[in-house]
Motif scaffolding. Structure first.
Motif, PDB file in Angstrom:
ATOM      1  N   ASP A   1       0.827  -1.202   0.000  1.00 58.91           N
ATOM      2  CA  ASP A   1       0.000   0.000   0.000  1.00 58.91           C
ATOM      3  C   ASP A   1       0.864   1.256   0.000  1.00 58.91           C
ATOM      4  O   ASP A   1       0.546   2.252  -0.670  1.00 58.91           O
TER       5      ASP A   1
ATOM      6  N   LYS B   1      -4.930   3.776  -4.950  1.00 62.48           N
ATOM      7  CA  LYS B   1      -5.165   3.295  -3.588  1.00 62.48           C
ATOM      8  C   LYS B   1      -6.615   2.902  -3.323  1.00 62.48           C
ATOM      9  O   LYS B   1      -6.880   1.989  -2.554  1.00 62.48           O
TER      10      LYS B   1
ATOM     11  N   TYR C   1      -6.985  -0.550  -4.777  1.00 65.63           N
ATOM     12  CA  TYR C   1      -6.191  -1.497  -3.980  1.00 65.63           C
ATOM     13  C   TYR C   1      -6.855  -1.764  -2.635  1.00 65.63           C
ATOM     14  O   TYR C   1      -6.912  -2.908  -2.157  1.00 65.63           O
ATOM     15  N   ASP C   2      -7.375  -0.733  -2.007  1.00 64.23           N
ATOM     16  CA  ASP C   2      -8.028  -0.886  -0.711  1.00 64.23           C
ATOM     17  C   ASP C   2      -9.224  -1.827  -0.819  1.00 64.23           C
ATOM     18  O   ASP C   2      -9.407  -2.735  -0.003  1.00 64.23           O
TER      19      ASP C   2
ATOM     20  N   LEU D   1      -6.491  -4.729   0.221  1.00 65.04           N
ATOM     21  CA  LEU D   1      -6.158  -4.340   1.591  1.00 65.04           C
ATOM     22  C   LEU D   1      -7.309  -4.562   2.567  1.00 65.04           C
ATOM     23  O   LEU D   1      -7.112  -5.150   3.642  1.00 65.04           O
TER      24      LEU D   1
END
Length: 523
Positions: free
Chosen positions: A240, A248, A251-252, A256
């Motif tokens: 991250d 992001k 990706y989160d 994540l």
């Protein structure tokens, strides 16, 4: 496609004495309506009959529909196909379909919160499905589209071209997916993270996980699995930090968040287990673990709040409202409920025993670690990496052929405790898709083979145990005359058996959810 047939209310059978002739007459009337409305022969309108739950029982009792209707076969709601066509059966004009699940509401417990379906599991069962001629229609139940983006993507890609995939290139697809989402520099690590978190979640679904799932004291225990998720969390945060701000949000959502949420869940239930263990010993350290449970429970709500308010400008608000803590039976609780704690620490797990040589009264073997592996002339062994609870699965290919008689796995053992010995064979929960005949293997330990049918009948109580534990566990008894060298031979008699682990119990094997850690090689 028009669905024909009829079911009772609320996913229940209509009655105990459902009349097959009545059901067939209903189908006949439905087709008459289709013909009247379309002005064409009923067979000109694509139709399907879903053999879901009790409807498959109607099929077994003799109910039939016209040949142009697609038979939609089904899994058991947990990703294990219940029935497949007989390879020698006469082809149907309407062909066959499969109804598969990434999400389920029902026993033994709902799983709806996060993705719990590794692509290895999808490929193994849908490859089995495809090779048995189910090619007309594939449907997958995904519940909420989020967070199922990646398994949906894989399922559709496999449906488009099933021959594209094999047991050795599945992670390549994950990397391709991650390349499109995050770019080449981050794809390999992002794919590894997705692969591991779905593998961990398939061991036991988050809704089934609690403080009693893993042992605090025996083999691959609670501390170890908790630490595995914590390491995964650390790696996810490391990636991250490397991501540009424009990546992001994606990706989160995709990587994540599920890792953060599940790592926290494992930490919470581990703390509950430690709290209860120490409280029973009147150890004051239990109080610190009780505080840890409260901290993790509060963090769970904050992780969810972050998803709803800080990702993509609140675009996905309420998408993660699904309750997942506090189940007491199959149906979800109305709200998350913190586990009960007591105001008392941990016996460290015993050192991992040494492999293939008996120690402390048992031997534990990962299936792929054979001493010798013999292929047949028409069939051969394949290893499916990352399938199963601990390492991998080994099975026969092609899955439409009976394994050749010469196909065998051999494991060299040194047994020090003579007498009665139990051989515990742990295989994937593949169901008796072959018209309920069951899947069989033969095993021997220096003597005559014993034949075991792992699932000769479709028993709902046994099936729910396999589903909940994600393993089918069978035992045979053998007599060892004296200590010394022995060879365990495992021979599959039917296709579709996926062997994960073998344990030999000379009296020292203890209960454990993942089985004993592998005893060490001595070559």
């Amino acid at each position: 496609m028009v669905t024909i047939g009829i079911r009772g209310d609320g996913d229940e059978a209509m009655s105990e004495d459902t009349n097959i002739s009545l059901l067939e007459n209903i189908v006949k009337e439905q087709r008459t309506i289709i013909q009247q409305v379309t002005g064409k022969k009923a067979s000109a309108t694509p139709q399907l009959w879903a053999l879901y739950k009790e409807v498959q029982d109607y099929y077994y009792k003799g109910m039939r529909v016209p040949d142009d209707v697609t038979l939609l076969l089904c899994d058991d709601n947990w990703g294990n196909v219940r029935k497949l066509p007989d390879p020698d059966a006469k082809p149907r004009k309407g062909g066959y379909g499969m109804y598969y699940h990434f999400d389920y509401v029902g026993g033994p417990r709902n799983y709806k919160w996060l993705n719990v379906t590794p692509v290895q599991k999808i490929w193994e069962q849908m490859n089995l499905t495809y090779r048995y001629g189910v090619k007309e229609l594939w449907i997958v139940n995904v519940g909420d589209l989020k967070p199922m983006e990646y398994p949906i993507h894989f399922f559709l890609d496999m449906a488009w071209n099933p021959d594209r995939f094999n047991e050795n290139n599945l992670l390549e697809h994950t990397r391709e997916f991650c390349t499109r989402q995050f770019g080449e520099p981050y794809a390999k690590e992002a794919a590894r993270l997705i692969n591991l978190y779905t593998r961990y979640n398939r061991r036991v679904t988050p809704e089934l996980l609690d403080q009693n799932t893993y042992s605090l004291h025996n083999y691959h225990g609670f501390e170890q699995v908790k630490n595995e998720y914590q390491q995964l969390l650390l790696d996810a945060y490391k990636l991250d930090y490397l991501m540009s701000d424009s990546l992001k949000d994606a990706y989160d959502q995709l990587v994540l968040f599920p890792i953060v949420a599940c790592a926290n869940l494992y930490e919470m239930y581990y703390a509950v287990a430690m709290n209860h263990d120490l409280a029973e010993k009147n150890d004051l350290r239990a109080n610190g673990w009780a505080d840890k449970v409260k901290e993790c429970f509060e963090r769970d709500s904050l992780i969810t709040l972050h998803y709803h308010t800080e990702i993509a400008g609140r675009k996905w608000k309420h998408m993660m409202d699904q309750t997942h803590i506090g189940y007491t039976y199959w149906q979800q609780p109305e709200s998350n409920v913190m586990p009960q704690v007591k105001y008392v620490p941990q016996n460290r797990m015993a050192p991992l025993p040494a492999l293939f040589r008996e120690k402390e009264g048992y031997i534990s073997i990962e299936a792929e670690h054979t001493s010798r592996r013999t292929d047949g002339s028409n069939t051969h062994w394949i290893i499916i990496p990352d399938l199963g609870k601990t390492l991998s699965g080994i099975t026969t290919s092609p899955v439409t052929r009976l394994p050749d008689r010469e196909m065998v796995l051999e494991y060299d053992l040194v047994i020090e405790t003579p007498g009665e010995v139990k051989i515990e064979v742990l295989v994937s929960p593949t169901l008796n898709f072959n018209a309920n005949k069951g899947l069989r293997y033969a095993v021997s330990l220096g003597g005559e083979e014993q034949v075991v049918n792992i699932n000769g009948e479709y028993d709902i109580r046994k099936m729910e145990k396999w589903q909940a534990n994600n393993i089918n566990h069978t035992i045979t008894l053998h007599h060892v005359e004296a200590s010394g060298n022995y060879t365990l031979r495992f021979r599959p008699l039917d296709p579709g058996i996926v062997l994960q682990k073998i344990q030999i119990d000379m009296g020292g094997l203890k209960p454990s959810y993942l089985g004993a850690s592998e005893t060490s090689w001595e070559r």
